[in-house]
Design a protein around this motif. Structure first.
Motif, PDB file in Angstrom:
ATOM      1  N   TRP A  78       0.828  -1.204   0.000  1.00  0.00           N
ATOM      2  CA  TRP A  78       0.000   0.000   0.000  1.00  0.00           C
ATOM      3  C   TRP A  78       0.866   1.260   0.000  1.00  0.00           C
ATOM      4  CZ3 TRP A  78      -5.200  -0.183  -0.609  1.00  0.00           C
ATOM      5  CH2 TRP A  78      -5.800  -1.445  -0.463  1.00  0.00           C
ATOM      6  N   THR A  79       0.456   2.235  -0.818  1.00  0.00           N
ATOM      7  CA  THR A  79       1.122   3.533  -0.854  1.00  0.00           C
ATOM      8  C   THR A  79       0.075   4.630  -0.760  1.00  0.00           C
ATOM      9  OG1 THR A  79       1.033   3.583  -3.271  1.00  0.00           O
ATOM     10  CG2 THR A  79       3.035   2.677  -2.261  1.00  0.00           C
ATOM     11  N   ARG A  80       0.499   5.805  -0.342  1.00  0.00           N
ATOM     12  CA  ARG A  80      -0.431   6.936  -0.261  1.00  0.00           C
ATOM     13  C   ARG A  80      -0.752   7.455  -1.656  1.00  0.00           C
ATOM     14  NH1 ARG A  80       0.615  10.577   5.135  1.00  0.00           N
ATOM     15  NH2 ARG A  80       0.864   8.817   6.565  1.00  0.00           N
ATOM     16  N   GLU A  81      -1.960   7.995  -1.807  1.00  0.00           N
ATOM     17  CA  GLU A  81      -2.306   8.675  -3.036  1.00  0.00           C
ATOM     18  C   GLU A  81      -3.022   9.980  -2.699  1.00  0.00           C
ATOM     19  OE1 GLU A  81      -4.933   6.771  -5.752  1.00  0.00           O
ATOM     20  OE2 GLU A  81      -6.437   6.275  -4.249  1.00  0.00           O
ATOM     21  N   ARG A  82      -3.301  10.752  -3.701  1.00  0.00           N
ATOM     22  CA  ARG A  82      -3.907  12.067  -3.508  1.00  0.00           C
ATOM     23  C   ARG A  82      -5.285  11.945  -2.868  1.00  0.00           C
ATOM     24  NH1 ARG A  82      -5.353  15.985  -8.612  1.00  0.00           N
ATOM     25  NH2 ARG A  82      -6.615  17.552  -7.500  1.00  0.00           N
ATOM     26  N   PRO A  83      -5.510  12.596  -1.724  1.00  0.00           N
ATOM     27  CA  PRO A  83      -6.821  12.534  -1.069  1.00  0.00           C
ATOM     28  C   PRO A  83      -7.875  13.340  -1.825  1.00  0.00           C
ATOM     29  CG  PRO A  83      -5.078  13.088   0.496  1.00  0.00           C
ATOM     30  CD  PRO A  83      -4.516  13.270  -0.879  1.00  0.00           C
ATOM     31  N   PRO A  84      -9.143  13.016  -1.612  1.00  0.00           N
ATOM     32  CA  PRO A  84     -10.223  13.736  -2.301  1.00  0.00           C
ATOM     33  C   PRO A  84     -10.358  15.203  -1.896  1.00  0.00           C
ATOM     34  CG  PRO A  84     -10.989  11.617  -1.496  1.00  0.00           C
ATOM     35  CD  PRO A  84      -9.648  11.845  -0.894  1.00  0.00           C
ATOM     36  N   TRP A 135     -13.157  15.766  -7.595  1.00  0.00           N
ATOM     37  CA  TRP A 135     -14.251  15.586  -6.654  1.00  0.00           C
ATOM     38  C   TRP A 135     -15.124  16.822  -6.590  1.00  0.00           C
ATOM     39  CZ3 TRP A 135     -15.633  11.057  -4.666  1.00  0.00           C
ATOM     40  CH2 TRP A 135     -14.693  10.016  -4.741  1.00  0.00           C
ATOM     41  N   ARG A 136     -16.421  16.601  -6.720  1.00  0.00           N
ATOM     42  CA  ARG A 136     -17.414  17.671  -6.620  1.00  0.00           C
ATOM     43  C   ARG A 136     -18.198  17.478  -5.334  1.00  0.00           C
ATOM     44  NH1 ARG A 136     -20.937  17.108 -11.420  1.00  0.00           N
ATOM     45  NH2 ARG A 136     -22.265  15.739 -10.182  1.00  0.00           N
ATOM     46  N   ASP A 137     -18.085  18.437  -4.442  1.00  0.00           N
ATOM     47  CA  ASP A 137     -18.819  18.305  -3.178  1.00  0.00           C
ATOM     48  C   ASP A 137     -20.289  18.603  -3.417  1.00  0.00           C
ATOM     49  OD1 ASP A 137     -18.662  17.828  -0.249  1.00  0.00           O
ATOM     50  OD2 ASP A 137     -19.581  19.812  -0.215  1.00  0.00           O
ATOM     51  N   GLU A 138     -21.146  17.670  -2.993  1.00  0.00           N
ATOM     52  CA  GLU A 138     -22.593  17.798  -3.205  1.00  0.00           C
ATOM     53  C   GLU A 138     -23.309  18.341  -1.973  1.00  0.00           C
ATOM     54  OE1 GLU A 138     -23.512  17.268  -6.155  1.00  0.00           O
ATOM     55  OE2 GLU A 138     -22.145  15.815  -7.059  1.00  0.00           O
ATOM     56  N   GLY A 155     -22.734   5.719 -12.690  1.00  0.00           N
ATOM     57  CA  GLY A 155     -21.616   6.237 -13.472  1.00  0.00           C
ATOM     58  C   GLY A 155     -20.658   7.148 -12.744  1.00  0.00           C
ATOM     59  N   ARG A 156     -20.875   7.368 -11.442  1.00  0.00           N
ATOM     60  CA  ARG A 156     -19.956   8.196 -10.661  1.00  0.00           C
ATOM     61  C   ARG A 156     -19.690   7.539  -9.312  1.00  0.00           C
ATOM     62  NH1 ARG A 156     -18.891  13.332 -12.366  1.00  0.00           N
ATOM     63  NH2 ARG A 156     -18.436  14.134 -10.293  1.00  0.00           N
ATOM     64  N   TYR A 157     -18.529   7.842  -8.758  1.00  0.00           N
ATOM     65  CA  TYR A 157     -18.208   7.361  -7.420  1.00  0.00           C
ATOM     66  C   TYR A 157     -18.817   8.315  -6.397  1.00  0.00           C
ATOM     67  CZ  TYR A 157     -15.133   3.946  -9.460  1.00  0.00           C
ATOM     68  OH  TYR A 157     -14.655   2.879 -10.182  1.00  0.00           O
ATOM     69  N   ARG A 158     -19.463   7.725  -5.399  1.00  0.00           N
ATOM     70  CA  ARG A 158     -20.065   8.512  -4.324  1.00  0.00           C
ATOM     71  C   ARG A 158     -19.256   8.323  -3.053  1.00  0.00           C
ATOM     72  NH1 ARG A 158     -26.663   7.669  -4.632  1.00  0.00           N
ATOM     73  NH2 ARG A 158     -26.979   8.720  -6.642  1.00  0.00           N
ATOM     74  N   LEU A 159     -18.815   9.420  -2.497  1.00  0.00           N
ATOM     75  CA  LEU A 159     -18.080   9.424  -1.243  1.00  0.00           C
ATOM     76  C   LEU A 159     -18.956  10.055  -0.172  1.00  0.00           C
ATOM     77  CD1 LEU A 159     -15.529   9.220   0.546  1.00  0.00           C
ATOM     78  CD2 LEU A 159     -14.797  11.408  -0.426  1.00  0.00           C
ATOM     79  N   TYR A 160     -19.470   9.232   0.738  1.00  0.00           N
ATOM     80  CA  TYR A 160     -20.172   9.737   1.906  1.00  0.00           C
ATOM     81  C   TYR A 160     -19.158   9.886   3.040  1.00  0.00           C
ATOM     82  CZ  TYR A 160     -24.652   8.787  -0.366  1.00  0.00           C
ATOM     83  OH  TYR A 160     -25.723   8.792  -1.238  1.00  0.00           O
ATOM     84  N   TYR A 161     -19.291  10.941   3.815  1.00  0.00           N
ATOM     85  CA  TYR A 161     -18.317  11.193   4.868  1.00  0.00           C
ATOM     86  C   TYR A 161     -18.991  11.887   6.043  1.00  0.00           C
ATOM     87  CZ  TYR A 161     -18.354  15.862   2.758  1.00  0.00           C
ATOM     88  OH  TYR A 161     -18.754  17.081   2.254  1.00  0.00           O
ATOM     89  N   GLY A 213     -21.870  14.326   4.695  1.00  0.00           N
ATOM     90  CA  GLY A 213     -21.836  14.982   3.407  1.00  0.00           C
ATOM     91  C   GLY A 213     -21.616  13.987   2.285  1.00  0.00           C
ATOM     92  N   LEU A 214     -21.695  14.484   1.052  1.00  0.00           N
ATOM     93  CA  LEU A 214     -21.538  13.658  -0.137  1.00  0.00           C
ATOM     94  C   LEU A 214     -20.677  14.389  -1.159  1.00  0.00           C
ATOM     95  CD1 LEU A 214     -22.326  11.265  -2.027  1.00  0.00           C
ATOM     96  CD2 LEU A 214     -24.361  12.591  -2.647  1.00  0.00           C
ATOM     97  N   ALA A 215     -19.724  13.658  -1.737  1.00  0.00           N
ATOM     98  CA  ALA A 215     -18.930  14.173  -2.849  1.00  0.00           C
ATOM     99  C   ALA A 215     -18.909  13.113  -3.942  1.00  0.00           C
ATOM    100  CB  ALA A 215     -17.517  14.513  -2.399  1.00  0.00           C
ATOM    101  N   THR A 216     -18.746  13.529  -5.199  1.00  0.00           N
ATOM    102  CA  THR A 216     -18.756  12.579  -6.307  1.00  0.00           C
ATOM    103  C   THR A 216     -17.612  12.867  -7.273  1.00  0.00           C
ATOM    104  OG1 THR A 216     -20.240  13.896  -7.713  1.00  0.00           O
ATOM    105  CG2 THR A 216     -21.268  12.355  -6.165  1.00  0.00           C
ATOM    106  N   SER A 217     -17.186  11.801  -7.970  1.00  0.00           N
ATOM    107  CA  SER A 217     -16.147  11.918  -8.991  1.00  0.00           C
ATOM    108  C   SER A 217     -16.369  10.847 -10.048  1.00  0.00           C
ATOM    109  CB  SER A 217     -14.755  11.756  -8.376  1.00  0.00           C
ATOM    110  OG  SER A 217     -13.740  11.793  -9.371  1.00  0.00           O
TER     111      SER A 217
END
Length: 346
Positions: A80-86, A149-152, A114-120, A133-137
């Motif tokens: 595992w490696t780090r990647e760019r956070p949303p 990422w678009r914050d909804e 068709g989009r990834y949903r990030l609930y947080y 909240g919800l963001a999508t990409s």
């Protein structure tokens, strides 16, 4: 001579077909014992696969954007490696809604329409003034042209007047195409809300949530249960949840239970018939046995499948050999003849 030649050829064929020592070792060593790379600090993890990559999101811990929400990637579930956070910082609406909040808790990721949903979740410790909240990409790959990422905005919020805590969200789409969000920590337990499939927001504003799990306690005491996660398998809906206390390092008493139901709204019952609404369920993850005592408080589970369709549970545990640091853990799930899951190499 011919017999000796045949024997030699047979030996060569056997050698060629036998697994290498490294391959045999990898096949017998538990996945958790092979995890390497950037696997700590990881708290409240969730994993999803996009193409040949597994993306891991977890509660924000660390410097810079990793301290807002943490992100990692792997091609094999081992390294595992780090990647760019949303997110580079908390959304403005979240900072206004939850004064004192500094990071995102317990992100959940899914692919919908068709989009990834990030609930947080956004909250402060010990308070149920919390928001989800919800963001999508379009993609999870930061190198992809479609990444972004678009914050909804806010999905829902709890306040001290509510009997639940709006943290630990987890999305689920049932067999009938209905969308749901499970959530909750302490107070009166875990809840389920119906979502609008088009927007990802609440289907009906102001509707009371459906109870999923609660633990009987003395009057005035909290119900010590959190981190729900629902998935489907074998004609049942399965509910994972964490009992007891997290966040105390090696003194954490967290453990994970599982229960199932024919309907997504429950009731969810353990193998012995005990109801999650009454503190029941079947233990799936416990701390290491007393003679080992290394990884303590395994909890906040999530479910995912690999490219071959194999089931896994991802969670964190506190490493006694590393000052109690929250550490990534991944266990394959085996399904017994009784239809119940067993976490392998936990």
């Amino acid at each position: 001579m011919a017999s000796r030649l045949c024997a030699a050829l047979a030996a060569l064929l056997a050698l060629a077909s036998a697994p290498t020592a490294a391959g045999a070792q990898a096949a017998t060593v538990a996945l958790n014992d092979r995890l390497t790379g950037d696997i700590t600090p990881v708290h409240d993890p969730v994993i999803i696969r996009e193409g040949g990559a597994y993306h891991l999101l977890s509660t924000g811990i660390g410097e810079g954007a990793q301290g807002v929400v943490s992100a990692r990637v792997s091609s094999d579930l081992v390294q595992w490696t780090r990647e760019r956070p949303p997110f580079e910082r908390l959304p403005d609406w979240a900072s206004r809604a939850i004064p004192g909040a500094t990071n995102i808790w317990a992100p959940d990721i899914s692919f919908v329409n068709g989009r990834y949903r990030l609930y947080y979740a956004v909250s402060t410790f010990g308070s149920n003034r919390s928001a989800i909240g919800l963001a999508t990409s379009a993609t999870l790959d930061p190198a992809s042209p479609g990444y972004g990422w678009r914050d909804e905005g806010m999905v829902l919020m709890s306040t001290p007047t509510d009997d639940f805590n709006a943290i630990d969200p987890a999305f689920f789409a049932d067999a009938d195409g209905r969308h749901w969000l499970s959530l909750g920590s302490f107070w009166t337990g875990l809840k389920l809300f119906a979502l609008d499939p088009k927007t990802g927001k609440l289907l009906r504003a102001g509707e009371k949530p459906i109870p999923l799990a609660s633990r009987p306690v003395p009057a005035g005491a909290p119900s010590i249960v959190e981190a729900p996660y629902i998935f489907a398998h074998g004609g049942y809906y399965w509910l994972l949840a964490s009992y007891d206390y997290c966040c105390k390092g090696v003194n954490s008493t967290y453990y994970t239970v599982v229960a199932r139901s024919r309907t997504v709204t429950g009731p969810y019952r353990g193998k012995d018939g005990s109801s999650m609404l009454e503190g029941g369920g079947t233990i799936l993850l416990r701390a290491d046995l007393q003679e080992k005592q290394r990884f303590r408080g395994p909890g906040h589970p999530g479910h995912f499948t690999d490219a071959a369709g194999k089931d896994y549970v991802v969670y964190h545990a506190y490493d006694r050999d590393n000052k109690g640091a929250p550490t990534l853990r991944i266990a394959p799930l085996a399904w017994g003849s009784d239809g119940w899951p067993v976490a392998q190499g936990k």
